[in-house]
Design an enzyme around this catalytic site. Structure first.
Site, PDB file in Angstrom:
ATOM      1  N   GLU A  43      21.026   8.857  81.662  1.00 44.23           N
ATOM      2  CA  GLU A  43      20.623   9.183  80.312  1.00 44.23           C
ATOM      3  C   GLU A  43      21.786   9.911  79.667  1.00 44.23           C
ATOM      4  O   GLU A  43      22.293  10.885  80.224  1.00 44.23           O
ATOM      5  CB  GLU A  43      19.393  10.099  80.368  1.00 44.23           C
ATOM      6  CG  GLU A  43      18.610  10.072  79.096  1.00 44.23           C
ATOM      7  CD  GLU A  43      17.120  10.376  79.310  1.00 44.23           C
ATOM      8  OE1 GLU A  43      16.512  10.831  78.352  1.00 44.23           O
ATOM      9  OE2 GLU A  43      16.594  10.158  80.417  1.00 44.23           O
ATOM     10  N   ASP A  99      35.062  11.755  71.475  1.00 42.32           N
ATOM     11  CA  ASP A  99      34.396  12.280  72.677  1.00 42.32           C
ATOM     12  C   ASP A  99      34.719  11.409  73.882  1.00 42.32           C
ATOM     13  O   ASP A  99      33.840  11.071  74.669  1.00 42.32           O
ATOM     14  CB  ASP A  99      32.880  12.373  72.451  1.00 42.32           C
ATOM     15  CG  ASP A  99      32.177  13.254  73.483  1.00 42.32           C
ATOM     16  OD1 ASP A  99      32.831  14.178  74.023  1.00 42.32           O
ATOM     17  OD2 ASP A  99      30.991  13.032  73.764  1.00 42.32           O
ATOM     18  N   GLY A 139      21.169   7.877  74.373  1.00 48.83           N
ATOM     19  CA  GLY A 139      20.214   6.893  74.883  1.00 48.83           C
ATOM     20  C   GLY A 139      20.169   6.823  76.387  1.00 48.83           C
ATOM     21  O   GLY A 139      20.796   7.608  77.080  1.00 48.83           O
TER      22      GLY A 139
END
Length: 249
Positions: free
Chosen positions: A12, A82, A16
């Site tokens: 996870e 990121d 999502g």
């Protein structure tokens, strides 16, 4: 969705859930990502024991693909913001790497906390972001790629800080505390303070198994001044990749 048979949830992430699934007909195993529209959760990161070293050619191949994918994003005006190992999907059989979780690519700032107030990993974050720069560019992704590169070679994070301050201190201890001469404007950044003055250490000591061409590329990726960092496109032409068959990508 009818093409896939969902087998089990394997993780996870920030945006999502990821499922292991099988392609109906061929039986090929794939990863399916079910994306949420709001950001509301941040996946943790693992500090597990170091597995065996990656072969040099595998590191070259993955790094080249990471640069190529990032260059494609940058050519279309998109910053990832990121990049970290958890956001890279790898097909081990085919030796392919794909960049995932472009969730922050449209956000204007990089959040330090997720919606559930879990801390977001800082290990791959560029120093200008850590120091509160409001304007930053494609070079934030290059810093992250450099950290990922070093981690593939070392099998452990290059700068494993657990707070913004600790993260900066990890960086300064290896690269030396930046000066205005080295990085014009650094002392004017919002979160700049007077830090201990460390001298730069040899990169070869931090990443001892990396060949000289690799050390040269790494040093160009983790330059303090964002303007001095190599671009993703230029990185693809670096001599470190001379032994790689680039036609396969």
């Amino acid at each position: 969705m009818e093409k896939y048979e969902k087998l089990e949830k394997v993780g996870e992430g920030t945006y999502g859930k990821v499922y292991k699934a099988r392609v109906a007909g061929t039986g090929q195993l794939v990863a399916l990502k079910k994306t949420r529209l709001e950001m509301d959760e941040e996946g943790g990161f693992r500090k597990g024991p170091s597995p065996k070293p990656l072969p040099t050619q595998v590191i070259k191949s993955f790094l080249y693909q990471l640069c190529k994918g990032t260059a494609h994003c940058h050519a279309h005006g998109v910053l990832h913001r990121d990049l970290k190992p958890q956001n890279l999907l790898v097909d081990k059989e085919k030796g392919l790497l794909k960049i995932a979780d472009l969730g922050l690519s449209r956000a204007f700032t990089v959040p330090m906390k997720s919606y559930t107030h879990e801390i977001v990993t800082l290990w791959y974050r560029a120093p200008e972001v850590l120091l509160g720069a409001t304007h930053y560019s494609t070079s934030v992704d290059i810093w992250s790629i450099g950290c990922i590169f070093a981690e593939m070679v070392r099998r452990q994070a290059l700068f494993p800080g657990d707070s913004e301050l600790q993260q900066l201190l990890h960086i300064f201890r290896l690269l030396g505390t930046p000066t205005e001469e080295q990085w014009p404007g650094v002392c004017s950044l919002r979160d700049w303070h007077e830090y201990p003055r460390w001298q730069a250490q040899s990169l070869a000591r931090a990443v001892p198994t990396l060949e000289p061409e690799g050390l040269d590329l790494l040093s160009k990726m983790i330059q303090f001044d964002p303007a001095n960092r190599i671009s993703a496109k230029a990185a693809m032409d670096h001599c470190y990749f001379d032994s790689l068959d680039k036609s396969q990508f």
